[in-house]
Scaffold this motif. Structure first.
Motif, mmCIF file in Angstrom:
data_model
loop_
_atom_site.group_PDB
_atom_site.id
_atom_site.type_symbol
_atom_site.label_atom_id
_atom_site.label_comp_id
_atom_site.label_asym_id
_atom_site.label_seq_id
_atom_site.Cartn_x
_atom_site.Cartn_y
_atom_site.Cartn_z
ATOM 1 N N TYR A 118 0.839 -1.207 0.000
ATOM 2 C CA TYR A 118 0.000 0.000 0.000
ATOM 3 C C TYR A 118 0.873 1.256 0.000
ATOM 4 N N ASN A 119 1.911 1.272 0.830
ATOM 5 C CA ASN A 119 2.813 2.422 0.862
ATOM 6 C C ASN A 119 3.559 2.595 -0.460
ATOM 7 N N ARG A 120 3.893 1.477 -1.103
ATOM 8 C CA ARG A 120 4.568 1.550 -2.405
ATOM 9 C C ARG A 120 3.650 2.202 -3.439
ATOM 10 N N LEU A 121 2.367 1.853 -3.418
ATOM 11 C CA LEU A 121 1.403 2.435 -4.356
ATOM 12 C C LEU A 121 1.260 3.934 -4.136
ATOM 13 N N LEU A 122 1.287 4.366 -2.881
ATOM 14 C CA LEU A 122 1.199 5.802 -2.601
ATOM 15 C C LEU A 122 2.426 6.538 -3.141
ATOM 16 N N ASP A 123 3.602 5.917 -3.032
ATOM 17 C CA ASP A 123 4.802 6.515 -3.626
ATOM 18 C C ASP A 123 4.629 6.661 -5.139
ATOM 19 N N ASP A 124 4.131 5.610 -5.784
ATOM 20 C CA ASP A 124 3.907 5.644 -7.235
ATOM 21 C C ASP A 124 2.881 6.709 -7.605
ATOM 22 N N LEU A 125 1.839 6.841 -6.790
ATOM 23 C CA LEU A 125 0.811 7.847 -7.060
ATOM 24 C C LEU A 125 1.393 9.254 -6.966
ATOM 25 N N MET A 126 2.270 9.493 -5.988
ATOM 26 C CA MET A 126 2.892 10.807 -5.879
ATOM 27 C C MET A 126 3.739 11.099 -7.109
ATOM 28 N N ALA A 127 4.435 10.091 -7.615
ATOM 29 C CA ALA A 127 5.220 10.264 -8.842
ATOM 30 C C ALA A 127 4.315 10.651 -10.011
ATOM 31 N N ILE A 128 3.128 10.049 -10.070
ATOM 32 C CA ILE A 128 2.172 10.361 -11.132
ATOM 33 C C ILE A 128 1.686 11.801 -11.015
ATOM 34 N N PHE A 129 1.414 12.261 -9.801
ATOM 35 C CA PHE A 129 1.021 13.662 -9.601
ATOM 36 C C PHE A 129 2.118 14.607 -10.108
ATOM 37 N N ILE A 130 3.366 14.297 -9.765
ATOM 38 C CA ILE A 130 4.486 15.158 -10.175
ATOM 39 C C ILE A 130 4.616 15.176 -11.695
ATOM 40 N N LEU A 131 4.588 13.996 -12.314
ATOM 41 C CA LEU A 131 4.756 13.904 -13.770
ATOM 42 C C LEU A 131 3.592 14.536 -14.522
ATOM 43 N N SER A 132 2.377 14.405 -13.984
ATOM 44 C CA SER A 132 1.207 14.964 -14.666
ATOM 45 C C SER A 132 1.258 16.483 -14.719
ATOM 46 N N CYS A 133 1.991 17.095 -13.788
ATOM 47 C CA CYS A 133 2.139 18.551 -13.761
ATOM 48 C C CYS A 133 3.432 18.997 -14.439
ATOM 49 N N SER A 134 4.044 18.107 -15.207
ATOM 50 C CA SER A 134 5.308 18.409 -15.870
ATOM 51 C C SER A 134 5.111 18.544 -17.373
#
Length: 363
Positions: A21-37
């Motif tokens: 679950y914590n790994r998925l949250l890390d991946d989700l944060m990466a997606i938020f960062i990339l989506s705003c790039s």
């Protein structure tokens, strides 16, 4: 336990470890960062940005991730996941829309099909007098609405979500994302940033800032790939054991069925997801990613996926046809794209004349 739809009306419950679950949250944060790039090394995301989670409630994966993100990330949910416990999905979307009018929104994440439905509904309501009036006079809404109204009048159309919310990012997922891409842009003013996920495997792949095809994420599962020829052989012979290749052995232009073995104590070992992907290239030169790029093609099993909400099997459809008590000799069903949207098409051989509209209603 994470809840996911199975075949027809059945469901599966999948145990989640805390590590996964914590790994998925890390991946989700990466997606938020990339989506705003928009280019390498830069992102417009900031602490305190507001996020609208238009996802199914807990214990579905979307709801579980929204809850975790709201607690861990320094991003502000438009409204707390705790506020929508017990709401059905339609009511939840309506509440999210109302809250967003007051606060504004920087990032929206939702099924792509839901984004299109929201855009259509909003456009239709804005054309009917009084439909939006209950929102307009609320504090913080009037200026936002006036600005949107002026823009829509200049362009001689109804008000669209893009008029109210000039967002940093729009994150979408689902089997029909490529079909809905242009419609999402029409309503929201942005193309959806796409990622691919499922409850059994977590977040499988995501786009780079270049927003082309997706790169596999290596952190949640060990991946194997069944070549399409092997997949076809296993379809023809249920006793046949298809061979797999590794990510270093895939070939550009070919299609594969995904096989996963979970990391982080999760239960699936050499599990066939029923997902067919196409390897579009072996690298992304623009983003300088030296890893295979993939596009999600559809289901590799005998299920038909409808807007990522319902999965129909041959057994489910056969039962429905039998329950109609119509004289249907033979049939086939397939998902098709008509007028830019996916539809379920049934082709049936009837032993007597019948009205197609009546048959559809009975089914």
């Amino acid at each position: 336990w994470a809840h996911t739809s199975g075949q027809g009306t059945s469901f599966m419950n999948i145990p989640y470890t805390l590590q996964f679950y914590n790994r998925l949250l890390d991946d989700l944060m990466a997606i938020f960062i990339l989506s705003c790039s928009s280019k390498r090394g830069e992102s417009s995301i900031q602490e305190g940005d507001s996020v609208l989670f238009n996802v199914a409630p807990s214990p579905y994966l979307g709801g579980l991730l929204a809850d975790g993100a709201s607690k861990r990330f320094n991003l502000k949910p438009v409204y707390s996941p705790d506020e929508h416990d017990g709401m059905d999905f339609k009511e939840k979307i309506a509440k999210g829309f109302e809250a967003s009018l007051k606060s504004g929104v920087d990032i929206t994440i939702a099924l792509t099909s839901v984004l299109v439905k929201m855009g259509k509904d909003f456009n239709n309501q804005s054309k009917k007098s009084g439909k939006l009036s209950k929102y307009i006079l609320q504090p913080g809404v009037l200026f936002r609405f006036a600005r949107a109204l002026i823009r829509s009048k200049i362009e001689r159309r109804g008000i669209l979500p893009k008029d109210l919310w000039p967002m940093k990012a729009l994150i979408g997922w689902g089997m029909d994302t490529s079909v809905y891409r242009e419609q999402v842009h029409e309503y929201w003013g942005k193309y959806p940033y796409e990622f691919h996920a499922c409850t059994e495997a977590g977040i499988v792949g995501a786009q780079s800032w270049a927003r082309k095809d997706m790169t596999f994420l290596p952190y949640t599962s060990f991946l194997e790939f069944i070549p399409e020829s092997e997949w076809q052989e296993s379809k023809n012979d249920s006793s046949y054991k298809p061979r797999t290749v590794l990510i270093s052995e895939v070939e550009a232009g070919k299609r594969y069925e995904l096989v996963i073995t979970n990391f982080h104590g999760m239960p699936f070992i050499r599990y066939r997801l029923g997902h067919m992907v196409k390897i579009t290239s072996l690298r992304d030169d623009e983003a300088k990613i030296l890893l295979p790029q993939m596009a999600f093609e559809g289901r590799a099993d005998d299920l038909i996926d409808i807007a990522s909400f319902t999965r129909l099997s041959e057994k489910t459809i056969t039962k429905a046809i039998a329950n109609t008590r119509l004289n249907i000799e033979g049939w086939l069903v397939r998902k098709e794209v008509k007028d830019g949207k996916p539809v379920l098409a049934l082709y049936a051989e009837l032993s007597s004349e019948a009205n197609p509209v009546e048959i559809a209603s009975i089914l």
